[in-house]
Design an enzyme around this catalytic site. Structure first.
Site, short mmCIF file in Angstrom:
data_model
loop_
_atom_site.label_atom_id
_atom_site.label_comp_id
_atom_site.label_asym_id
_atom_site.label_seq_id
_atom_site.Cartn_x
_atom_site.Cartn_y
_atom_site.Cartn_z
NE ARG A 62 -2.83 0.43 3.40
CZ ARG A 62 -2.30 1.00 4.50
NH1 ARG A 62 -1.91 2.27 4.47
NH2 ARG A 62 -2.16 0.32 5.61
CE1 TYR B 169 -14.65 11.97 -17.16
CE2 TYR B 169 -13.76 12.00 -14.95
CZ TYR B 169 -14.49 11.38 -15.94
OH TYR B 169 -15.06 10.17 -15.67
CG ASP C 147 -6.55 15.83 -16.51
OD1 ASP C 147 -5.85 15.20 -17.31
OD2 ASP C 147 -7.64 15.39 -16.07
CE LYS D 124 -10.36 8.31 -19.88
NZ LYS D 124 -10.99 7.36 -19.02
#
Ligand code: PLP
Length: 405
Positions: free
Chosen positions: A66, A119, A191, A216
């Site tokens: 983690r 987005y 972004d 993407k």
């Protein structure tokens, strides 16, 4: 951990070479040529002092997945090479990256300035989650740089940019707004999902932290979720600390898939954006199309800014059809070389209206307020032959015209 120190550095390489070799370690275990997928949840130590030093970050190594993982670190090193960043941190999705970076730097009483066209998921964080935490959010019209500057001047802790925007393909002048943000000491986050590091390198334009939905173009095959944030180590280490606690680290198998995808990024993007330009120009000639959004078109309102800050215009085109959703419903099922799906950046061409893709989280009223009409269709152009893609669109439009006659 600084990732460029041990791997290949990008300075001497061209873009495609960098995508293949950038950040790669000189040697992997067993003399493997590919990065291993390390699935162990924990790493064991005989020497308690050594273990403690690793836990304190004073010696290299891994403790618990983690916190960090060798395969995930290999991906982080690769993004550093692509974005010319000092450090990176990988997440289980693009939204995990976006929410983590915003929650790291924003808290009660702080103020974020951004634009309305981000987005849809990001927009939800701005509209729903941050105000609940007592963060003041100011969302400006994306094209209105004067208004954004005015809002920044009124006090701003974080300036959050996304350019080109999803799905309207507006372009934000990064350098101009970084200058405004600097004057009030704001952190600038961008972004870079749509542009990819091949077309735009926001860190070189003064941005502090760059993020991606690796789901993407970076992974490129529509078969994995992931997100990344990169920048200078003192900032990235704060985001990494947040990730250690919220637990949104990327899975090692997903990290491997994204590394594998990045190796062909330059080849894919070259083909996809060359086809995107041709498709955008074709769509402008189609009688059923009311308008086309693509920053590579010379009549795009922000074409000059795109030419200034981007090396290529990307692989996403959107267009608005006459007849709204009725025409969309007639058109999309006719396409042969197309997934109608809520994703982008894959090798296959993907079509979708904003209602079921970028702005699925928003109501009709919210979409209309954002200037996104029901007749808007987004195309993520794939790597197919351009003749096939144009032929496909021509036959689909011809079919709709016949139906509507
Ligand atoms: N940023 C942009 C520009 C996007 O288009 C998306 C998703 O479509 C995201 C972030 C969110 O990424 P993810 O779906 O990997 O969480």
């Amino acid at each position: 951990m600084k990732h460029n120190a041990s791997g290949n550095t990008p300075d001497q390489m061209g873009a495609a070479t960098n995508a293949v070799w950038g950040g790669e370690s000189v040697k992997y275990p067993y003399n493997a040529t590919q990065v291993p997928i390390v699935t162990s949840a924990a790493h064991c130590y005989d020497d308690i002092d050594h273990w403690y030093n690793v836990a304190l970050g004073e010696a290299p190594g891994f403790i618990y997945s983690r916190m960090s993982n060798p395969t995930v670190e290999a991906l982080e090193a690769k993004l550093c090479a692509l974005e010319h960043a000092e450090s990176a941190v990988a997440f289980s999705s693009g939204m995990a990256a976006i929410s983590s970076v915003l929650y790291t730097f924003l808290s009660n009483g702080k103020r974020v300035v951004s634009t309305k066209d981000s987005y849809g998921g990001t927009n939800k964080i701005f509209e729903e989650f941050l105000p609940r935490m007592g963060v003041s959010v100011s969302l400006c019209d994306t094209g209105d740089h004067d208004e954004i500057e005015r809002q920044i001047a009124q006090g701003c802790d974080v300036l959050y940019l996304e350019t080109p925007t999803n799905p309207t393909l507006k372009i934000i002048d990064i350098k101009r707004l970084v200058k405004a943000a600097r004057s009030v000491g704001a952190l600038v986050i961008a972004d870079n999902t749509f542009a990819t590091p091949l077309n735009q390198q926001p860190l070189s334009l003064g941005v502090d932290l760059v993020l991606h939905s690796a789901t993407k173009f970076l992974s490129g095959h529509g078969d994995v979720l992931g997100g990344l944030v990169c920048g200078a180590e003192p900032l990235v280490s704060q985001v990494r600390h947040y990730r250690e606690i919220n637990g949104a680290i990327l899975d090692p198998f997903a990290a491997y898939m994204i590394i594998r995808g990045i190796k062909t990024l330059a080849l894919r993007i070259r083909q996809q954006q060359s086809s995107a330009q041709i498709i955008a120009e074709y769509l402008q000639t189609e009688p059923l199309v009311a308008s086309v959004n693509y920053p590579g078109l010379s009549d795009h309102p922000h074409h000059a800014i795109a030419c200034e800050q981007m090396k290529g215009f990307g692989a996403i085109v959107s267009f608005v059809v006459h007849g709204g959703m009725d025409t969309v419903k007639q058109l999309l099922p006719q396409l042969k070389y197309a997934h109608c799906a809520g994703n982008l950046g894959a090798v296959e061409t993907i079509y979708g209206p904003a209602r079921t893709t970028s702005h699925v989280e928003n109501t009709l009223e919210e979409r209309l307020a954002l200037g996104i009409s029901e007749g808007l269709v987004r195309i993520s152009v794939g790597i197919e032959e351009i003749e096939d893609l144009i032929g496909d669109l021509q036959q689909a439009f011809a079919h709709v015209r016949k139906q509507q006659a």
